[in-house]
Design an enzyme around this catalytic site. Structure first.
Site, PDB file in Angstrom:
ATOM      1  N   SER A 178       2.724  -4.082  -0.698  1.00 48.33           N
ATOM      2  CA  SER A 178       1.878  -2.902  -0.795  1.00 48.33           C
ATOM      3  C   SER A 178       1.834  -2.139   0.528  1.00 48.33           C
ATOM      4  O   SER A 178       2.868  -1.681   0.999  1.00 48.33           O
ATOM      5  CB  SER A 178       0.496  -3.317  -1.287  1.00 48.33           C
ATOM      6  N   ASP A 224       2.776  -1.106 -12.309  1.00 45.68           N
ATOM      7  CA  ASP A 224       1.952  -0.919 -11.104  1.00 45.68           C
ATOM      8  C   ASP A 224       1.130   0.358 -11.230  1.00 45.68           C
ATOM      9  O   ASP A 224       1.685   1.458 -11.303  1.00 45.68           O
ATOM     10  CB  ASP A 224       2.867  -0.862  -9.871  1.00 45.68           C
ATOM     11  N   HIS A 256       1.020  -4.478  -9.706  1.00 48.17           N
ATOM     12  CA  HIS A 256       0.987  -4.319  -8.249  1.00 48.17           C
ATOM     13  C   HIS A 256       0.893  -5.671  -7.548  1.00 48.17           C
ATOM     14  O   HIS A 256       1.366  -5.820  -6.420  1.00 48.17           O
ATOM     15  CB  HIS A 256      -0.226  -3.446  -7.871  1.00 48.17           C
TER      16      HIS A 256
HETATM   17  O1  9J3 Z   1      -1.913  -2.564   0.133  1.00 49.44           O
HETATM   18  C1  9J3 Z   1      -2.221  -2.115  -0.980  1.00 49.44           C
HETATM   19  O2  9J3 Z   1      -2.522  -2.816  -1.977  1.00 49.44           O
HETATM   20  C2  9J3 Z   1      -2.274  -0.609  -1.031  1.00 49.44           C
HETATM   21  C3  9J3 Z   1      -2.805  -0.050  -2.254  1.00 49.44           C
HETATM   22  C4  9J3 Z   1      -4.193   0.495  -2.101  1.00 49.44           C
HETATM   23  O3  9J3 Z   1      -5.158  -0.148  -2.383  1.00 49.44           O
HETATM   24  O4  9J3 Z   1      -4.271   1.758  -1.633  1.00 49.44           O
HETATM   25  C5  9J3 Z   1      -5.499   2.439  -1.829  1.00 49.44           C
HETATM   26  C6  9J3 Z   1      -6.010   2.954  -0.524  1.00 49.44           C
END
Ligand code: 9J3
Ligand code: ZN
Length: 309
Positions: A178, A224, A256
């Site tokens: 992510s 995702d 995700h």
């Molecule tokens: O590191 C992640 O899971 C990024 C996805 C996320 O929650 O972005 C929103 C700010």
């Protein structure tokens, strides 16, 4: 590799009367080459062409296995003992008999800690890599910060850590989940000497990555909704240079958070990518080219095989 003819001419160079002339030097080179061929066949030795290959010849089952051929050890790195990132855990092949290994730093995502990517530690290290799963300074750090932290972690790993002597500091890679995946793109953008990058369901507000020179495997998930592939992994992949070794793996029936638990599809293509580009190990090319087909676990796979070997 470049296959040289015995008289020292390149295979692609058209033969001219000049190159056909056997100089004393050419004859000597030919004699040496013949002598070493004879020596090799007499001893039965098969010295690997590639000094970086580690472990036995791979098979489908070896890249899918929950562990590779190396027994591993691990050591914890306290956040109090480092600067520029939040500490972590180093997983490494226990034996020192096979020389040095390439190394990979891996960042977790937003709000997460190293535990969310811990499964990759022993999984990749047992295939013959030193793997550093890190914590970030704060769990709210954004992708650009995570990119800098991955580089700080690699620098710590290769210059200060207790396993620094086991690492070839010229053969390094980055991965992340992510925002950590977004961070792995940032790290590769700022340090073009990196040999491999693998963002896993990566998230970044920067959608364009033409600056990368690092072979990159972009892994997305078809379901995702946090970092949808249409606005994250797909543009990341599409904007990488066409001249780069790159691939896009879209996991089927995945979310995700699929990269947060052990996953055979992620593992087998990550191992193959790291082996091919950190170790220059063309024995793994068979798993990357021809491109894998869509399947029960692969929604889509794209890539540009022509650049291999
Ligand atoms: O590191 C992640 O899971 C990024 C996805 C996320 O929650 O972005 C929103 C700010
Ligand atoms: Zn950009």
């Amino acid at each position: 590799m470049q296959h040289l003819l015995l008289d020292g001419t390149s295979p692609r160079r058209p033969r001219t009367p000049r190159s056909r002339t056997r100089t004393a030097k050419g004859v000597f080179a030919a004699a040496l080459a013949t002598a070493s061929l004879v020596a090799a066949s007499v001893t039965g030795a098969h010295a690997a062409d590639n000094p970086y290959e580690r472990g036995p010849a791979p098979t489908q089952s070896s890249i899918e296995a929950s562990r590779g051929s190396y027994a591993t050890s691990q050591t914890s790195v306290s956040s109090l003992s480092v600067t520029g990132f939040g500490g972590g855990t180093i997983y490494y092949p226990t034996s020192t008999a096979d020389g040095t290994f390439g190394a990979v730093a891996i960042s977790p995502g937003f709000t997460a800690t190293q535990s969310s990517i811990a499964w990759l530690g022993p999984r990749l290290a047992s295939q013959g890599f030193v793997v550093f799963t890190i914590d970030t300074n704060t769990t709210a750090d954004q992708p650009a910060s995570r990119g800098r932290q991955l580089l700080a972690a690699l620098d710590y790993l290769t210059t200060r850590s207790t396993v620094r002597g086991r690492i070839d500091s010229t053969r390094l890679g980055v991965m992340g989940h992510s925002m950590g995946g977004g961070g792995s793109l940032e790290a590769a953008k700022s340090r073009t000497s990196l040999k491999a990058a693998i963002p896993l369901t990566g998230w970044n507000t920067d959608k364009t990555w033409p600056e990368l020179r690092t072979p990159t495997l972009v892994v997305g998930a078809d379901g995702d909704t946090v970092a949808p592939v249409a606005t994250h992994s797909e543009p990341f992949y599409n904007t990488l240079p066409g001249s780069l070794d790159k691939a896009y793996l879209e996991l089927r029936g995945a979310s995700h958070f699929t990269p947060n638990t052990s996953n055979t599809t992620i593992a087998k293509y990550s191992v193959s990518w790291l082996k091919r580009f950190i170790d220059d190990d063309t024995r793994y090319e068979q798993f990357l080219c021809p491109l894998p087909q869509a399947s029960l676990t692969i929604a889509e796979y794209r890539g540009n095989c022509p650049h291999t070997s």
